[in-house]
Design a protein around this motif. Structure first.
Motif, PDB file in Angstrom:
ATOM      1  N   ILE A   1      68.270 -34.008  42.842  1.00 33.66           N
ATOM      2  CA  ILE A   1      67.033 -33.557  42.944  1.00 33.66           C
ATOM      3  C   ILE A   1      66.370 -34.694  43.185  1.00 33.66           C
ATOM      4  N   THR A   2      65.321 -34.170  44.370  1.00 37.25           N
ATOM      5  CA  THR A   2      64.351 -35.200  44.871  1.00 37.25           C
ATOM      6  C   THR A   2      63.094 -35.080  43.954  1.00 37.25           C
ATOM      7  N   ALA A   3      62.558 -36.022  43.466  1.00 34.08           N
ATOM      8  CA  ALA A   3      61.379 -36.285  42.636  1.00 34.08           C
ATOM      9  C   ALA A   3      60.502 -37.529  42.893  1.00 34.08           C
TER      10      ALA A   3
ATOM     11  N   GLU B   1      59.222 -47.778  38.355  1.00 39.38           N
ATOM     12  CA  GLU B   1      60.048 -48.600  37.542  1.00 39.38           C
ATOM     13  C   GLU B   1      61.270 -47.997  37.058  1.00 39.38           C
ATOM     14  N   LEU B   2      61.613 -46.741  37.454  1.00 44.28           N
ATOM     15  CA  LEU B   2      62.857 -46.032  37.255  1.00 44.28           C
ATOM     16  C   LEU B   2      63.663 -46.050  38.522  1.00 44.28           C
TER      17      LEU B   2
ATOM     18  N   GLY C   1      69.042 -43.479  43.978  1.00 47.69           N
ATOM     19  CA  GLY C   1      68.783 -43.990  45.200  1.00 47.69           C
ATOM     20  C   GLY C   1      67.411 -43.368  45.796  1.00 47.69           C
ATOM     21  N   THR C   2      67.020 -43.688  46.773  1.00 45.94           N
ATOM     22  CA  THR C   2      65.589 -42.937  47.227  1.00 45.94           C
ATOM     23  C   THR C   2      66.191 -42.577  48.694  1.00 45.94           C
TER      24      THR C   2
ATOM     25  N   PRO D   1      70.001 -37.614  39.471  1.00 43.19           N
ATOM     26  CA  PRO D   1      71.657 -36.831  39.333  1.00 43.19           C
ATOM     27  C   PRO D   1      71.425 -35.330  39.122  1.00 43.19           C
ATOM     28  N   ALA D   2      71.980 -34.705  39.606  1.00 44.74           N
ATOM     29  CA  ALA D   2      71.760 -33.161  39.612  1.00 44.74           C
ATOM     30  C   ALA D   2      73.177 -32.321  39.695  1.00 44.74           C
TER      31      ALA D   2
END
Length: 219
Positions: free
Chosen positions: A186-188, A193-194, A200-201, A210-211
């Motif tokens: 899931i893109t968020a 800092e997390l 990754g990005t 993670p999803a």
């Protein structure tokens, strides 16, 4: 006990989600892993966007010609979704609804998409939510769910409910035959800092959390 987020307050900026002063799941587009399903023929009109938020998934599908109904319990989110349709002739409608007691849509939808909604449903109402989805769909309907997996807890130390693949399967298999259930992301927009705890990005610098991705068809 699961903390019940006041999503209307989050959309209004009166309450934070994941300790950031923005709505972390509002990325300005549908979740990429769900958008990738469209050319695979998973979606068919009419589509229910269950827990549509500000309507980005609904609008994405409507622009491609699908007839879509977006429902959410947060009036502020629905107002934003309706505002996004102004001046555009799109086959999409938005309304405020409690998806755990949904009435009036029996047997209507040939596809349901759940983009991060199921973990936000209170634990004691999740069976009601899934029963409403089943009741609202046709015999040949599909169900697509993108939800956080248990591996996401290090990225999101508080709420929402996280699932293992077996737990997610057990929730849906009463009414749905599972076609795919696989690790996904899931893109968020989370606190920087997390970042080292995420998968990754993406190319826009957004975190990949993670999803699990589930695609199923009606039993």
């Amino acid at each position: 006990m699961q903390h019940e987020t006041d999503f209307d307050a989050v959309y209004q900026g009166r309450e934070s989600a994941q300790n950031v002063p923005w709505v972390p799941w509002n990325i300005g587009e549908p979740q990429p892993k769900l958008a990738e399903l469209e050319p695979q023929g998973v979606f068919r009109s009419d589509v229910l966007d269950a827990g549509c938020g500000v309507g980005v998934t609904s609008l994405f599908l409507a622009r491609l010609g699908y007839t879509v109904v977006g429902l959410d319990s947060a009036p502020s989110a629905i107002a934003a979704a309706q505002g996004a349709t102004e001046g555009h002739d799109l086959p999409v409608t938005f309304d405020v609804a409690d998806l755990t007691t949904l009435q009036g849509y029996e047997g209507r939808f040939r596809a349901v998409v759940d983009s991060g909604t199921i973990p936000a449903v209170p634990d004691d109402k999740r069976a009601d939510y899934l029963a409403c989805l089943a009741r609202s769909t046709t015999d040949d309907a599909t169900l697509s769910i993108l939800t956080f997996s248990r591996d996401a807890r290090s990225v999101m130390p508080k709420g929402p409910t996280l699932f293992s693949a077996d737990e997610l399967a057990s929730l849906v298999e009463k009414d749905w035959e599972i076609d795919r259930l696989e690790p996904s992301s899931i893109t968020a927009l989370l606190a920087p800092e997390l970042g080292d705890k995420a998968l990754g990005t993406d190319e826009k610098g957004r975190m990949l959390v993670p999803a699990l991705l589930l695609v199923a068809h009606k039993r």
